[in-house]
Design a protein around this motif. Structure first.
Motif, PDB file in Angstrom:
ATOM      1  N   GLN A  51     -42.356-104.569 -43.766  1.00 13.94           N
ATOM      2  CA  GLN A  51     -41.159-103.722 -43.848  1.00 13.94           C
ATOM      3  C   GLN A  51     -41.229-102.546 -42.877  1.00 13.94           C
ATOM      4  O   GLN A  51     -40.205-101.914 -42.608  1.00 13.94           O
ATOM      5  CB  GLN A  51     -40.946-103.206 -45.276  1.00 13.94           C
ATOM      6  CG  GLN A  51     -40.579-104.310 -46.257  1.00 13.94           C
ATOM      7  CD  GLN A  51     -40.314-103.749 -47.632  1.00 13.94           C
ATOM      8  OE1 GLN A  51     -41.229-103.555 -48.414  1.00 13.94           O
ATOM      9  NE2 GLN A  51     -39.059-103.447 -47.932  1.00 13.94           N
ATOM     10  N   CYS A  89     -34.400-103.704 -52.809  1.00 17.47           N
ATOM     11  CA  CYS A  89     -35.409-103.713 -51.749  1.00 17.47           C
ATOM     12  C   CYS A  89     -35.046-102.647 -50.723  1.00 17.47           C
ATOM     13  O   CYS A  89     -33.876-102.521 -50.351  1.00 17.47           O
ATOM     14  CB  CYS A  89     -35.439-105.089 -51.086  1.00 17.47           C
ATOM     15  SG  CYS A  89     -36.657-105.221 -49.765  1.00 17.47           S
ATOM     16  N   LEU A  90     -36.043-101.900 -50.270  1.00 17.59           N
ATOM     17  CA  LEU A  90     -35.786-100.860 -49.273  1.00 17.59           C
ATOM     18  C   LEU A  90     -35.287-101.458 -47.960  1.00 17.59           C
ATOM     19  O   LEU A  90     -34.690-100.748 -47.155  1.00 17.59           O
ATOM     20  CB  LEU A  90     -37.056-100.030 -49.032  1.00 17.59           C
ATOM     21  CG  LEU A  90     -37.528 -99.193 -50.230  1.00 17.59           C
ATOM     22  CD1 LEU A  90     -38.826 -98.480 -49.892  1.00 17.59           C
ATOM     23  CD2 LEU A  90     -36.468 -98.183 -50.667  1.00 17.59           C
ATOM     24  N   HIS A 131     -42.548-109.103 -56.046  1.00 16.69           N
ATOM     25  CA  HIS A 131     -41.604-108.782 -54.968  1.00 16.69           C
ATOM     26  C   HIS A 131     -42.350-108.452 -53.670  1.00 16.69           C
ATOM     27  O   HIS A 131     -42.028-108.976 -52.599  1.00 16.69           O
ATOM     28  CB  HIS A 131     -40.738-107.603 -55.425  1.00 16.69           C
ATOM     29  CG  HIS A 131     -39.763-107.114 -54.397  1.00 16.69           C
ATOM     30  ND1 HIS A 131     -38.399-107.248 -54.535  1.00 16.69           N
ATOM     31  CD2 HIS A 131     -39.952-106.475 -53.205  1.00 16.69           C
ATOM     32  CE1 HIS A 131     -37.807-106.721 -53.466  1.00 16.69           C
ATOM     33  NE2 HIS A 131     -38.725-106.248 -52.653  1.00 16.69           N
ATOM     34  N   GLU A 132     -43.353-107.571 -53.776  1.00 16.49           N
ATOM     35  CA  GLU A 132     -44.067-107.140 -52.560  1.00 16.49           C
ATOM     36  C   GLU A 132     -44.891-108.274 -51.968  1.00 16.49           C
ATOM     37  O   GLU A 132     -44.956-108.418 -50.742  1.00 16.49           O
ATOM     38  CB  GLU A 132     -44.957-105.929 -52.852  1.00 16.49           C
ATOM     39  CG  GLU A 132     -44.232-104.680 -53.340  1.00 16.49           C
ATOM     40  CD  GLU A 132     -43.024-104.296 -52.508  1.00 16.49           C
ATOM     41  OE1 GLU A 132     -42.991-104.572 -51.298  1.00 16.49           O
ATOM     42  OE2 GLU A 132     -42.089-103.720 -53.083  1.00 16.49           O
ATOM     43  N   HIS A 135     -42.969-110.534 -49.737  1.00 15.55           N
ATOM     44  CA  HIS A 135     -42.755-110.020 -48.373  1.00 15.55           C
ATOM     45  C   HIS A 135     -43.863-110.492 -47.424  1.00 15.55           C
ATOM     46  O   HIS A 135     -43.615-110.715 -46.235  1.00 15.55           O
ATOM     47  CB  HIS A 135     -42.760-108.484 -48.363  1.00 15.55           C
ATOM     48  CG  HIS A 135     -41.437-107.860 -48.709  1.00 15.55           C
ATOM     49  ND1 HIS A 135     -40.298-108.050 -47.957  1.00 15.55           N
ATOM     50  CD2 HIS A 135     -41.083-107.003 -49.702  1.00 15.55           C
ATOM     51  CE1 HIS A 135     -39.302-107.342 -48.480  1.00 15.55           C
ATOM     52  NE2 HIS A 135     -39.747-106.702 -49.545  1.00 15.55           N
ATOM     53  N   GLU A 159     -37.438-101.562 -53.812  1.00 18.20           N
ATOM     54  CA  GLU A 159     -38.829-101.977 -53.700  1.00 18.20           C
ATOM     55  C   GLU A 159     -39.122-102.413 -52.281  1.00 18.20           C
ATOM     56  O   GLU A 159     -38.242-102.842 -51.576  1.00 18.20           O
ATOM     57  CB  GLU A 159     -39.131-103.130 -54.657  1.00 18.20           C
ATOM     58  CG  GLU A 159     -39.147-102.692 -56.106  1.00 18.20           C
ATOM     59  CD  GLU A 159     -39.082-103.877 -57.058  1.00 18.20           C
ATOM     60  OE1 GLU A 159     -39.573-104.964 -56.723  1.00 18.20           O
ATOM     61  OE2 GLU A 159     -38.528-103.700 -58.131  1.00 18.20           O
TER      62      GLU A 159
HETATM   63 NI    NI Z   1     -38.660-105.373 -50.774  1.00 21.76          NI
END
Ligand code: NI
Length: 159
Positions: A51, A89-90, A131-132, A135, A159
């Motif tokens: 991210q 999500c960010l 979630h992380e 990614h 997140e």
């Molecule tokens: Ni995310």
């Protein structure tokens, strides 16, 4: 420390698998510090290295705002139960969607000293871990959303 630019959905870097970290270096230490600062500044509960444009298997998570977890090369080794709820999500600001996740997960990872540890979580922490870690394999929650993405309301976190 510095706040890094958060890559947004549609950026190719978010679709790629990340590489394992083999040794702690000053550069990775700085990356982790920057990820924490970037996550807190954005009011997120988690952030994964891709991210911020870095394809390494590193995530930071803090669901309480008090005690961040740093997970290097994390793996989920156990999961059970089910929870269905809103996720954000960010990398997709202003949006939220319903995702079903395990209600309990156990992950193994290395900490910032490259020492192995276990992290168990339920509810929000379990959701954030799933979630992380997604990614790190180039996946985002939008692939799992049930129904349509919604516009986020003011009190939800990413997140
Ligand atoms: Ni995310």
């Amino acid at each position: 420390m510095a706040i890094r630019n958060i890559r947004e959905y549609g950026d190719e870097v978010l679709t790629k698998p990340c590489k394992e970290v083999t040794e702690m270096t000053p550069r990775i230490r700085e990356l982790i510090e920057d990820m924490l600062e970037t996550m807190y500044e954005a009011n997120g509960v988690g952030l994964a290295a891709p991210q911020v444009g870095v394809l390494k298997r590193i995530v930071v998570i803090d669901t309480t705002g008090e005690d961040p977890y740093i997970l290097i090369n994390p793996r989920i080794v156990e999961s059970s139960g089910e929870q269905t709820g809103n996720e954000g999500c960010l990398s997709l600001p202003g949006k939220t969607g319903v995702v079903t996740r395990p209600n309990y997960v156990k992950a193994v990872a290395l900490d910032s000293q490259m020492k192995p540890f276990e992290l168990e979580g339920t509810e929000l922490l379990a959701r954030a871990i799933c979630h992380e870690l997604d990614h790190l394999d180039g996946h985002m929650y939008v692939e799992k959303v049930e129904g349509e993405l919604q516009n986020v309301t003011y009190d939800e976190e990413g997140e």
